[in-house]
Scaffold this motif. Structure first.
Motif, PDB file in Angstrom:
ATOM      1  N   ASP A 261       0.858  -1.183   0.000  1.00  0.00           N
ATOM      2  CA  ASP A 261       0.000   0.000   0.000  1.00  0.00           C
ATOM      3  C   ASP A 261       0.899   1.240   0.000  1.00  0.00           C
ATOM      4  N   GLY A 262       0.782   2.059  -1.016  1.00  0.00           N
ATOM      5  CA  GLY A 262       1.668   3.214  -1.160  1.00  0.00           C
ATOM      6  C   GLY A 262       1.596   4.174   0.009  1.00  0.00           C
ATOM      7  N   TRP A 263       0.382   4.414   0.525  1.00  0.00           N
ATOM      8  CA  TRP A 263       0.224   5.358   1.636  1.00  0.00           C
ATOM      9  C   TRP A 263       0.906   4.823   2.890  1.00  0.00           C
ATOM     10  N   LYS A 264       0.692   3.532   3.201  1.00  0.00           N
ATOM     11  CA  LYS A 264       1.299   2.951   4.397  1.00  0.00           C
ATOM     12  C   LYS A 264       2.820   2.887   4.273  1.00  0.00           C
ATOM     13  N   ARG A 265       3.307   2.551   3.092  1.00  0.00           N
ATOM     14  CA  ARG A 265       4.757   2.515   2.883  1.00  0.00           C
ATOM     15  C   ARG A 265       5.378   3.880   3.154  1.00  0.00           C
ATOM     16  N   THR A 266       4.735   4.938   2.623  1.00  0.00           N
ATOM     17  CA  THR A 266       5.264   6.288   2.834  1.00  0.00           C
ATOM     18  C   THR A 266       5.249   6.658   4.305  1.00  0.00           C
ATOM     19  N   ARG A 267       4.156   6.339   4.996  1.00  0.00           N
ATOM     20  CA  ARG A 267       4.090   6.647   6.425  1.00  0.00           C
ATOM     21  C   ARG A 267       5.165   5.911   7.207  1.00  0.00           C
ATOM     22  N   LEU A 268       5.400   4.663   6.863  1.00  0.00           N
ATOM     23  CA  LEU A 268       6.408   3.871   7.564  1.00  0.00           C
ATOM     24  C   LEU A 268       7.814   4.376   7.277  1.00  0.00           C
ATOM     25  N   GLU A 269       8.082   4.746   6.045  1.00  0.00           N
ATOM     26  CA  GLU A 269       9.408   5.270   5.705  1.00  0.00           C
ATOM     27  C   GLU A 269       9.664   6.591   6.421  1.00  0.00           C
ATOM     28  N   ASN A 270       8.636   7.444   6.515  1.00  0.00           N
ATOM     29  CA  ASN A 270       8.789   8.710   7.236  1.00  0.00           C
ATOM     30  C   ASN A 270       8.988   8.470   8.727  1.00  0.00           C
ATOM     31  N   LEU A 271       8.230   7.527   9.284  1.00  0.00           N
ATOM     32  CA  LEU A 271       8.370   7.199  10.704  1.00  0.00           C
ATOM     33  C   LEU A 271       9.772   6.668  10.992  1.00  0.00           C
ATOM     34  N   ALA A 272      10.258   5.782  10.131  1.00  0.00           N
ATOM     35  CA  ALA A 272      11.608   5.234  10.306  1.00  0.00           C
ATOM     36  C   ALA A 272      12.652   6.331  10.285  1.00  0.00           C
ATOM     37  N   LEU A 273      12.508   7.282   9.366  1.00  0.00           N
ATOM     38  CA  LEU A 273      13.463   8.387   9.257  1.00  0.00           C
ATOM     39  C   LEU A 273      13.490   9.218  10.531  1.00  0.00           C
ATOM     40  N   LEU A 274      12.312   9.517  11.084  1.00  0.00           N
ATOM     41  CA  LEU A 274      12.241  10.334  12.297  1.00  0.00           C
ATOM     42  C   LEU A 274      12.814   9.593  13.506  1.00  0.00           C
ATOM     43  N   LEU A 275      12.525   8.303  13.627  1.00  0.00           N
ATOM     44  CA  LEU A 275      13.042   7.527  14.757  1.00  0.00           C
ATOM     45  C   LEU A 275      14.558   7.383  14.672  1.00  0.00           C
ATOM     46  N   GLN A 276      15.078   7.121  13.484  1.00  0.00           N
ATOM     47  CA  GLN A 276      16.524   6.999  13.318  1.00  0.00           C
ATOM     48  C   GLN A 276      17.224   8.331  13.601  1.00  0.00           C
ATOM     49  N   ALA A 277      16.604   9.438  13.199  1.00  0.00           N
ATOM     50  CA  ALA A 277      17.185  10.754  13.466  1.00  0.00           C
ATOM     51  C   ALA A 277      17.214  11.046  14.958  1.00  0.00           C
ATOM     52  N   ALA A 278      16.158  10.621  15.683  1.00  0.00           N
ATOM     53  CA  ALA A 278      16.117  10.837  17.128  1.00  0.00           C
ATOM     54  C   ALA A 278      17.228  10.064  17.829  1.00  0.00           C
ATOM     55  N   ILE A 279      17.499   8.848  17.352  1.00  0.00           N
ATOM     56  CA  ILE A 279      18.583   8.053  17.939  1.00  0.00           C
ATOM     57  C   ILE A 279      19.940   8.673  17.608  1.00  0.00           C
ATOM     58  N   GLU A 280      20.102   9.096  16.361  1.00  0.00           N
ATOM     59  CA  GLU A 280      21.365   9.700  15.935  1.00  0.00           C
ATOM     60  C   GLU A 280      21.655  10.987  16.711  1.00  0.00           C
ATOM     61  N   ALA A 281      20.587  11.724  17.050  1.00  0.00           N
ATOM     62  CA  ALA A 281      20.767  12.999  17.748  1.00  0.00           C
ATOM     63  C   ALA A 281      21.060  12.821  19.229  1.00  0.00           C
ATOM     64  N   HIS A 282      20.837  11.611  19.757  1.00  0.00           N
ATOM     65  CA  HIS A 282      21.065  11.394  21.188  1.00  0.00           C
ATOM     66  C   HIS A 282      22.525  11.644  21.542  1.00  0.00           C
ATOM     67  N   GLY A 283      22.752  12.420  22.586  1.00  0.00           N
ATOM     68  CA  GLY A 283      24.108  12.695  23.035  1.00  0.00           C
ATOM     69  C   GLY A 283      24.794  13.836  22.321  1.00  0.00           C
ATOM     70  N   ARG A 284      24.089  14.470  21.372  1.00  0.00           N
ATOM     71  CA  ARG A 284      24.670  15.615  20.678  1.00  0.00           C
ATOM     72  C   ARG A 284      24.073  16.900  21.228  1.00  0.00           C
ATOM     73  N   VAL A 285      24.896  17.920  21.324  1.00  0.00           N
ATOM     74  CA  VAL A 285      24.461  19.210  21.840  1.00  0.00           C
ATOM     75  C   VAL A 285      24.849  20.288  20.843  1.00  0.00           C
ATOM     76  N   GLY A 286      23.884  21.088  20.384  1.00  0.00           N
ATOM     77  CA  GLY A 286      24.162  22.178  19.459  1.00  0.00           C
ATOM     78  C   GLY A 286      24.423  23.476  20.209  1.00  0.00           C
ATOM     79  N   LEU A 287      25.412  24.232  19.774  1.00  0.00           N
ATOM     80  CA  LEU A 287      25.759  25.510  20.395  1.00  0.00           C
ATOM     81  C   LEU A 287      25.874  26.577  19.314  1.00  0.00           C
ATOM     82  N   MET A 288      25.393  27.798  19.615  1.00  0.00           N
ATOM     83  CA  MET A 288      25.576  28.929  18.702  1.00  0.00           C
ATOM     84  C   MET A 288      26.096  30.113  19.507  1.00  0.00           C
ATOM     85  N   LEU A 289      27.223  30.664  19.084  1.00  0.00           N
ATOM     86  CA  LEU A 289      27.826  31.799  19.770  1.00  0.00           C
ATOM     87  C   LEU A 289      28.033  32.934  18.778  1.00  0.00           C
ATOM     88  N   ASN A 290      27.584  34.128  19.118  1.00  0.00           N
ATOM     89  CA  ASN A 290      27.818  35.310  18.288  1.00  0.00           C
ATOM     90  C   ASN A 290      29.018  36.076  18.846  1.00  0.00           C
TER      91      ASN A 290
END
Length: 259
Positions: free
Chosen positions: A199-228
């Motif tokens: 099902d094209g709709w379900k496949r797209t939803r699952l691929e998007n969900l996978a991308l967001l979950l993998q990004a959340a894991i990849e971001a764990h332990g990282r801290v962004g800083l901005m200094l002017n």
């Protein structure tokens, strides 16, 4: 149309809910209900034990679910239900962002030094089919018994050895058990029913969900800083993260914290 998604109940439940929160999905679990709410009207969640997740996804009761490679392998060895399709590796566990190991363990005082020393022995485990297949590949005859839990307490009185999952080995050490060998490593996977992926709709939803979950894991332990920082009449914003060896710079027209 909705996506029927299985959330693992038990030891992975809290870690999974927290992972979804970092990915932008809030899951609300009622302790008296097996149908947690989620702030996405296109997803329906159901709490299922990780040990049973693969069979319900394979049977089409759920479109997708999260469970460990260990329980996917256990179902595959049983060869009773249909296949499932892995969508994404999600390396997180109950206590850490890492894999778990299924290990063969014996009492500290046991004379057993290798798996071959357990010929004819009784092995207690929840992972029965995988354990049977592993010993068969080694050419070692053993009696594998299903354990309903508290497996660490069984040797030497109720079993000669156990096969048990561990992240750090601390529970095994606390019960005076020694690791002899490792049967497999496992991490959580997002799996789907093959028909759901057609099902094209379900496949797209699952691929998007996978991308967001993998990004959340990849971001764990990282801290962004901005200094002017003012330098030579202009202001530069320096952006970096904890794992970034080289800061990146870009010009900013208005400093927000210069002095």
């Amino acid at each position: 149309m909705t996506l029927k998604l299985g959330i693992p109940k038990g030891s992975l439940q809290d870690a999974t809910v927290h992972l979804f929160a970092r990915a932008g999905f809030n899951i609300y679990v009622n302790p008296r209900s097996y149908f947690p709410a989620i702030d996405d009207p296109e997803i329906e969640c159901m709490l299922i034990r990780a040990q049973e997740m693969a069979r319900y996804v394979a049977d089409g009761v759920l479109d997708a679910g999260l469970t460990g490679q260990d329980w996917i392998a256990e179902q595959a060895e049983a060869n009773v239900h249909g296949p499932v399709v892995p969508i994404a590796d999600l390396v997180y566990a109950k206590q850490s962002y890492g894999k778990v190991r299924w290990v063969l363990a014996v009492p500290e005082e046991s004379p057993v030094r290798a798996a071959r020393d357990l010929e004819g022995a009784t092995i207690a485990t929840e992972l029965v089919k995988v354990t049977q297949a592993w010993f068969a590949r080694q050419g070692i005859r053993v009696n594998v018994e299903f354990s309903w839990g508290a497996t660490e307490v069984k040797p030497p009185t109720l079993a000669d050895a156990i096969v048990e999952a561990t992240e750090t080995g601390s529970t095994l050490r606390a019960n005076r058990l020694r690791i002899v060998d490792t049967l497999m490593e496992s991490n959580t996977q997002l799996i789907a029913n093959p028909r759901a992926l057609d099902d094209g709709w379900k496949r797209t939803r699952l691929e998007n969900l996978a991308l967001l979950l993998q990004a959340a894991i990849e971001a764990h332990g990282r801290v962004g800083l901005m200094l002017n920082v003012e330098r030579g009449g202009s202001t530069r914003s320096s952006v970096c993260c904890r794992r970034c060896a080289t800061p990146r710079s870009r010009r900013s027209r208005t400093p927000t914290g210069s002095r």
